[in-house]
Scaffold this motif. Structure first.
Motif, PDB file in Angstrom:
ATOM      1  N   LEU A  17      20.121  -6.688 -14.156  1.00 34.46           N
ATOM      2  CA  LEU A  17      19.153  -6.407 -13.087  1.00 34.46           C
ATOM      3  C   LEU A  17      19.133  -7.577 -12.094  1.00 34.46           C
ATOM      4  O   LEU A  17      18.211  -8.384 -12.063  1.00 34.46           O
ATOM      5  N   ASN A  18      20.157  -7.639 -11.261  1.00 34.20           N
ATOM      6  CA  ASN A  18      20.353  -8.802 -10.396  1.00 34.20           C
ATOM      7  C   ASN A  18      19.284  -8.951  -9.322  1.00 34.20           C
ATOM      8  O   ASN A  18      19.085 -10.039  -8.790  1.00 34.20           O
ATOM      9  N   LYS A  19      18.589  -7.866  -8.972  1.00 35.70           N
ATOM     10  CA  LYS A  19      17.563  -7.933  -7.928  1.00 35.70           C
ATOM     11  C   LYS A  19      16.169  -8.200  -8.483  1.00 35.70           C
ATOM     12  O   LYS A  19      15.223  -8.350  -7.717  1.00 35.70           O
ATOM     13  N   LEU A  20      16.049  -8.288  -9.794  1.00 36.43           N
ATOM     14  CA  LEU A  20      14.740  -8.419 -10.422  1.00 36.43           C
ATOM     15  C   LEU A  20      14.090  -9.753 -10.056  1.00 36.43           C
ATOM     16  O   LEU A  20      14.709 -10.805 -10.168  1.00 36.43           O
ATOM     17  N   LYS A  21      12.818  -9.665  -9.613  1.00 38.59           N
ATOM     18  CA  LYS A  21      12.077 -10.865  -9.254  1.00 38.59           C
ATOM     19  C   LYS A  21      10.858 -11.085 -10.145  1.00 38.59           C
ATOM     20  O   LYS A  21      10.427 -12.217 -10.326  1.00 38.59           O
TER      21      LYS A  21
ATOM     22  N   ALA B  77      12.661   0.695  -7.397  1.00 32.85           N
ATOM     23  CA  ALA B  77      12.457  -0.721  -7.099  1.00 32.85           C
ATOM     24  C   ALA B  77      11.284  -1.296  -7.873  1.00 32.85           C
ATOM     25  O   ALA B  77      11.289  -2.479  -8.205  1.00 32.85           O
ATOM     26  N   ILE B  78      10.238  -0.500  -8.122  1.00 32.71           N
ATOM     27  CA  ILE B  78       9.066  -0.954  -8.872  1.00 32.71           C
ATOM     28  C   ILE B  78       8.797   0.037  -9.997  1.00 32.71           C
ATOM     29  O   ILE B  78       8.647   1.238  -9.747  1.00 32.71           O
ATOM     30  N   LEU B  79       8.753  -0.454 -11.233  1.00 30.42           N
ATOM     31  CA  LEU B  79       8.422   0.365 -12.398  1.00 30.42           C
ATOM     32  C   LEU B  79       7.312  -0.332 -13.158  1.00 30.42           C
ATOM     33  O   LEU B  79       7.495  -1.432 -13.693  1.00 30.42           O
ATOM     34  N   GLU B  80       6.130   0.294 -13.207  1.00 31.14           N
ATOM     35  CA  GLU B  80       4.972  -0.288 -13.875  1.00 31.14           C
ATOM     36  C   GLU B  80       4.402   0.724 -14.861  1.00 31.14           C
ATOM     37  O   GLU B  80       3.917   1.789 -14.470  1.00 31.14           O
ATOM     38  N   LEU B  81       4.481   0.348 -16.150  1.00 37.83           N
ATOM     39  CA  LEU B  81       3.987   1.207 -17.234  1.00 37.83           C
ATOM     40  C   LEU B  81       2.981   0.460 -18.100  1.00 37.83           C
ATOM     41  O   LEU B  81       2.735   0.860 -19.235  1.00 37.83           O
ATOM     42  N   ASP B  82       2.347  -0.572 -17.592  1.00 40.71           N
ATOM     43  CA  ASP B  82       1.448  -1.420 -18.376  1.00 40.71           C
ATOM     44  C   ASP B  82       0.245  -0.634 -18.904  1.00 40.71           C
ATOM     45  O   ASP B  82      -0.171   0.388 -18.352  1.00 40.71           O
TER      46      ASP B  82
ATOM     47  N   THR C 205      11.224   5.336  -5.338  1.00 43.39           N
ATOM     48  CA  THR C 205      11.323   3.882  -5.202  1.00 43.39           C
ATOM     49  C   THR C 205      10.254   3.168  -6.012  1.00 43.39           C
ATOM     50  O   THR C 205      10.505   2.106  -6.572  1.00 43.39           O
ATOM     51  N   VAL C 206       9.043   3.738  -6.065  1.00 44.68           N
ATOM     52  CA  VAL C 206       7.931   3.128  -6.790  1.00 44.68           C
ATOM     53  C   VAL C 206       7.365   4.142  -7.775  1.00 44.68           C
ATOM     54  O   VAL C 206       7.025   5.267  -7.395  1.00 44.68           O
ATOM     55  N   LEU C 207       7.273   3.734  -9.050  1.00 42.54           N
ATOM     56  CA  LEU C 207       6.663   4.561 -10.092  1.00 42.54           C
ATOM     57  C   LEU C 207       5.618   3.715 -10.797  1.00 42.54           C
ATOM     58  O   LEU C 207       5.932   2.730 -11.467  1.00 42.54           O
ATOM     59  N   ASP C 208       4.347   4.079 -10.620  1.00 41.47           N
ATOM     60  CA  ASP C 208       3.239   3.316 -11.196  1.00 41.47           C
ATOM     61  C   ASP C 208       2.424   4.261 -12.076  1.00 41.47           C
ATOM     62  O   ASP C 208       1.729   5.153 -11.577  1.00 41.47           O
TER      63      ASP C 208
ATOM     64  N   SER D 285      19.478  -0.711 -11.234  1.00 47.13           N
ATOM     65  CA  SER D 285      20.093  -1.791 -10.460  1.00 47.13           C
ATOM     66  C   SER D 285      19.272  -2.222  -9.254  1.00 47.13           C
ATOM     67  O   SER D 285      19.505  -3.290  -8.702  1.00 47.13           O
ATOM     68  N   SER D 286      18.305  -1.403  -8.829  1.00 51.08           N
ATOM     69  CA  SER D 286      17.498  -1.742  -7.646  1.00 51.08           C
ATOM     70  C   SER D 286      16.136  -2.319  -8.003  1.00 51.08           C
ATOM     71  O   SER D 286      15.331  -2.578  -7.105  1.00 51.08           O
TER      72      SER D 286
END
Length: 1004
Positions: A531-535, A487-492, A463-466, A508-509
């Motif tokens: 990506l309809n759920k993207l905030k 749900a969360i993808l952070e590659l900064d 669900t979360v990949l940081d 999609s999530s």
């Protein structure tokens, strides 16, 4: 004659007739049981007809379901109606069951108060009312404490203080549970008379005051003590060892302080200890190691110091150990490996140093291990990754070496892995892609120098990949979202290159996508519009080129986006949040077409109007990584007017005209209402004016009698002190009752609001049911035809208005943590009003004077729902609201053709954010100018220097929280109501801003 007396007169007549027909005394007594139970049944609702066998024509009730009789005298001694879905109230019919010993009504839907006239039979030994909806206080004569042995009132809504004499004569009481109610005040000292008590549970209430533990340790038969989740204080004295059978001590969530008892280890039968969330200090008692039977020990969130004792390894039965968030020093004792039964270990957020001991590999039953937030160094013992662990959190340490490869056992169990903020090196082990249950993976802020394994897409539950700032290189794998659950993808902050894969549209999530500060190039893939759920979307500081796909305007859930410092060109999408993006989210793209940006536009469109061509430095050829605030110091020195400044001046002029117009209109209203003020004034004048003030109905929802007659209201208000005045009336602080409990009373501004007391009662009770930690609790009211008063809880720290704008020089300013707490709590309270009721409760008047603060600066919203209560004063109240709330009122409230909704509150909340961050009022008048706060902040955001407006009285504040909070405010005050987020979304964004990434997964 009451209904109860009438029914019993009829029943007595029936008994007399039965007696005259030749029945003996035994039959008369049996009829008492029958008729008493029939009367009891008449007061309850039985939706499933479980009590159909209760027939008033029967000679005795011994054959009825759920009834047991004493075979010796044929009298009812037990009524057990647990879990039958019954509702209604406990009627006085039970008083006739003079041999009743057991009454159990648990797990039903009873929702009434306990009548002060009800007295259960003196023979009653066991009473169980748990898991119902009973409310109000407990009458002191409700049960005969001299006979009761078992009393369970838990999981209800009982409130008010426990009567001081409630425990008089409790010589045989061995079990009492008042848990999970709303009791308040101190625990009566008469409880010490219950000498043979073996279980005491008053948890999850609102009790406060000092607890004398010397008296509690005198209960020699005590086995369970649960005082958790109240506001109790006191010191744990020695003497606990005298309770030989003690098994559980649960004190968490209070304000206890001092050291833990040194003799606690002599309680050899202890099984469960919870001292968490208090203010205990000092070291852990060395004697703890003697409690070989202890299986649960939690002392987190205290002020404990010193080193962990070696004797801790002797507690071989220990299964759960949590010592997190203290001030322990030294290293982990090697004896910890002796805890062979341990399944949960958390010693996070202390000051521990040294290596993680190899002996911990012997804790073979471990499933959760949390060592984060310490200063551990060295490498991670490989043996730990051979256990069947479910959660591993070693983040925020100084660990070095490589990430161990997991064993086959770990691959089948691990769900959460957090190794962030260390100094780990080497490649990401390929075995991680085989962790079939992994949901949360955080390897950020390390020195891995690795590629992103393409096999991550095989992690079906991830669900979360940081992986931020971990020196990663290469490309983003095409199949990184193959699982569809991310749900969360952070590659900064890495060195990733190439294009964003088109397959990113399969995520999609996704809730948050952050790829900033890399070397990504080429166009933004059009597939991301799926990506309809993207905030939240962050793509800043890359080398992305081309136009932003117009389809991005379909991302209706998007709340924040940053595409600055790329090579993007063309128009912005016309939908979603893109038309409202500020300059800091767009700058550094020399080809974007926006009136906020200077520079060439790569489309044949009219250039934006700029009256001051020198207001912005030329960006051509500038480095894309320069500071966002490099131009801020020069912009303010220019004297030319920008378009935004002209708009601000025009808006201020319109507002001033509106104020004048409203003031003129209000003159006649004040004249018509002046007689009301005079009438109210006479209510509180000296007694010489009237020897008999009008009596009224005074109702407290938690009062044992519900309705009292007050013959001299003046005597009550003489004790009052005025603490504030608002649109709806004047507020007084008043001590109420024998305990001097402080409440607030709002004297409503006019009489005859609602003509009939029953209508007023109904409306106020609806508001009284709106309960939430961030709402002021409505406790009751006073009503006469000439005067109405609302009784609410008292907030000792006053209003947010007083803390921001009426602060004495000697009073310290609000800190940023307290300001953020106030924002988040207010948002939660509004979200509760908007989304927990149908129709939603709309406040209409959100501003700092209506945000009250308790002793811990937790916000509580006041005056909610009063707009519905005061419908007859709509014009007067609305005109006063516009006059006293300039700057807070949503623009649509001024237009009668627009249907207003909860988005009005969102607007007011957005303005309140600006006020909390800047310390300024929404509109401030200078000698020759007017400052409109929202326009002022908007201009500074456009110029990239918004941090200049932060309240200078705050010494420290985190830029990475303040900046997104200000941007959230600008979204909330959008002129178009549909463009504002809901309060639920506001809560989510605030939690995301505040919550460390290591705990973000809990939001999903």
């Amino acid at each position: 004659m009451t209904s109860f007396q009438f029914h019993w007169k009829v029943l007595s007549l029936l008994i007399s007739v039965s007696y005259c027909l030749g029945n003996n005394d035994m039959q008369v007594e049996l009829n008492d049981d029958v008729l008493g139970l029939v009367m009891f049944k008449s007061d309850i609702h039985d939706p499933f007809s479980y009590l159909a066998s209760w027939n008033e024509n029967d000679v005795n009730p011994c054959s009825w379901k759920f009834i047991q009789c004493n075979p010796q005298n044929g009298r009812v001694f037990k009524v057990s109606l647990d879990g039958l879905g019954l509702s209604g109230k406990i009627g006085r019919g039970l008083e006739k069951l003079q041999n009743l010993k057991v009454l159990s009504l648990s797990y039903n839907n009873f929702s009434s108060s306990i009548s002060s006239a009800l007295t259960l039979p003196s023979t009653l030994q066991r009473l169980n009312l748990c898991h119902n909806g009973f409310y109000g206080p407990i009458p002191s004569s409700f049960v005969n404490m001299s006979s009761i042995r078992f009393l369970d009132l838990s999981e209800n809504s009982f409130s008010g203080p426990i009567p001081y004499n409630f425990f008089d004569g409790c010589f045989f009481l061995h079990y009492i549970s008042l848990a999970r109610n709303m009791f308040e005040g101190s625990i009566p000292s008469t409880l010490s008379r219950c000498a043979i008590l073996n279980s005491l549970n008053v948890s999850d209430n609102r009790f406060d005051g000092y607890v004398e533990f010397t008296a509690i340790w005198s209960f020699k038969r005590l086995r369970k003590l649960d005082l958790s989740n109240n506001s109790l204080s006191g010191y744990l004295t020695n003497g606990v060892s005298g309770i030989y059978n003690l098994k559980e001590i649960l004190l968490q969530g209070n304000q206890f302080s001092g050291q833990l008892p040194s003799d606690i280890g002599l309680c050899r039968h202890l099984n469960r200890l919870d001292f968490s969330d208090n203010q205990f200090s000092g070291e852990l008692p060395e004697s703890l190691g003697r409690v070989s039977s202890l299986s649960y020990f939690k002392a987190s969130n205290n002020l404990l110091t010193g080193e962990l004792p070696q004797s801790i390894g002797n507690m071989t039965s220990l299964e759960y150990l949590d010592l997190s968030n203290n001030q322990f020093t030294g290293s982990i004792p090697h004896s910890l490996g002796g805890l062979i039964s341990l399944t949960y270990l958390s010693i996070s957020n202390n000051k521990l140093v040294g290596n993680i001991p190899l002996s911990m590999v012997s804790c073979t039953k471990l499933s959760v291990i949390r060592l984060d937030g310490n200063r551990f160094n060295g490498s991670i013992p490989e043996g730990l990754f051979g256990l069947g662990l479910e959660e591993i959190d070693f983040s925020n340490n100084d660990l070095t070496g490589s990430i161990p490869a997991g064993s086959n056992r770990l691959l089948e169990t691990l769900t959460d892995l957090d190794l962030s903020k260390n100094h780990l090196q080497g490649t990401i082990p390929a075995e991680i892609s085989l962790l079939s249950k992994l949901r949360y993976l955080n390897l950020s802020w390390n020195d891995l120098h690795s590629q992103v394994p393409p096999e991550f897409g095989l992690l079906r539950n991830l669900t979360v990949l940081d992986l931020r700032n971990s020196a990663l290189y290469g490309v983003i794998p095409d199949g990184i979202c193959d699982s569809g659950n991310l749900a969360i993808l952070e590659l900064d902050g890495n060195s990733l290159k190439g294009s964003i894969p088109n397959e990113i549209g399969n995520c999609s999530s996704l809730y948050l996508l952050s790829l900033s500060h890399n070397n990504l190039s080429d166009a933004i893939p059009r597939s991301m519009s799926k990506l309809n759920k993207l905030k939240i979307l962050r793509l800043e500081f890359n080398e992305l080129s081309g136009e932003i796909p117009m389809e991005f305007g379909l991302l209706q859930n998007l709340l924040a986006a940053n595409i600055s410092y790329n090579r993007l060109t063309g128009r912005l999408p016309t939908g979603s949040i893109f038309p409202n993006l500020d300059k800091t989210s767009l700058e550094g793209n020399l080809g974007l077409c926006s009136p906020l940006l200077k520079g060439p536009c790569k489309m044949n469109v009219q250039k934006p109007l700029v009256l001051n061509p020198n207001a912005f430095n030329n960006q051509a050829g500038s480095d894309r990584h320069r500071s966002e605030s490099s131009m801020s110091s020069t912009i303010h020195r220019h004297m030319f007017l920008s378009v935004s400044a002209i708009i601000a001046i025009s808006a201020s002029f319109v507002i001033i005209l509106g104020v004048v117009a409203i003031c003129i209109l209000n003159v006649s209203v004040r004249k018509r209402l002046s007689f009301v003020d005079n009438a109210l004034e006479s209510m509180f004048s000296s007694s010489s004016r009237s020897s008999s003030p009008p009596s009224g109905k005074f109702i407290l929802f938690d009062s044992h009698s519900s309705i009292d007659r007050i013959s001299n209201l003046e005597s009550l208000l003489n004790k009052a002190s005025e603490v504030g005045e608002g649109v709806f009336g004047t507020v007084y602080k008043i001590p109420l009752g024998s305990h001097g409990r402080m409440v607030a009373m709002k004297k409503l501004i006019t009489s005859n609001i609602i003509q009939y007391p029953e209508d007023f009662d109904r409306e106020v009770r609806i508001l009284g049911k709106a309960r939430h930690p961030n709402l002021i609790a409505l406790k009751g009211y006073y009503w006469t035809p000439q005067l109405q008063i609302l009784v609410t809880e008292y907030a000792p720290n006053g209003s947010l208005q007083s803390k921001l704008h009426e602060r004495l020089p000697s009073t310290p300013p609000l800190s940023w943590p307290n300001r953020f707490k106030i924002l988040l709590g207010t948002a939660k309270g509004l979200a509760h009003l908007h989304h927990s009721y149908r129709p939603p409760i709309i406040h209409y008047n959100i501003k700092p004077s209506n945000i009250l603060l308790d002793e811990n600066y937790n916000p509580k919203i006041s005056d909610f729902g009063l707009a519905q209560l005061l419908t007859k004063l709509e014009k007067h109240v609305m005109s006063n609201r516009f006059k006293t709330a300039l700057g807070y009122v949503a623009p649509e409230l001024a237009c009668q053709s627009i249907r207003v909704n909860e988005k009005c509150d969102v607007y007011g909340f957005g303005v309140m954010i600006l006020e909390l961050v800047t310390g300024k009022r929404p509109i401030e008048y200078g000698e020759d100018n007017v400052l409109i706060l929202n326009e002022h902040v908007r201009i500074l955001l456009e110029q990239g220097s918004v941090l200049e407006c932060v309240d200078s009285t705050m010494n420290e504040y985190p830029n990475d929280e303040v900046l997104p909070v200000l941007k959230l405010a600008m979204v909330c005050i959008s002129q178009i109501p549909s463009s504002r987020p809901s309060m639920t979304e506001v809560v989510q964004i605030l939690q995301l801003i505040q919550t460390p990434v290591t705990h973000r997964m809990e939001m999903f």
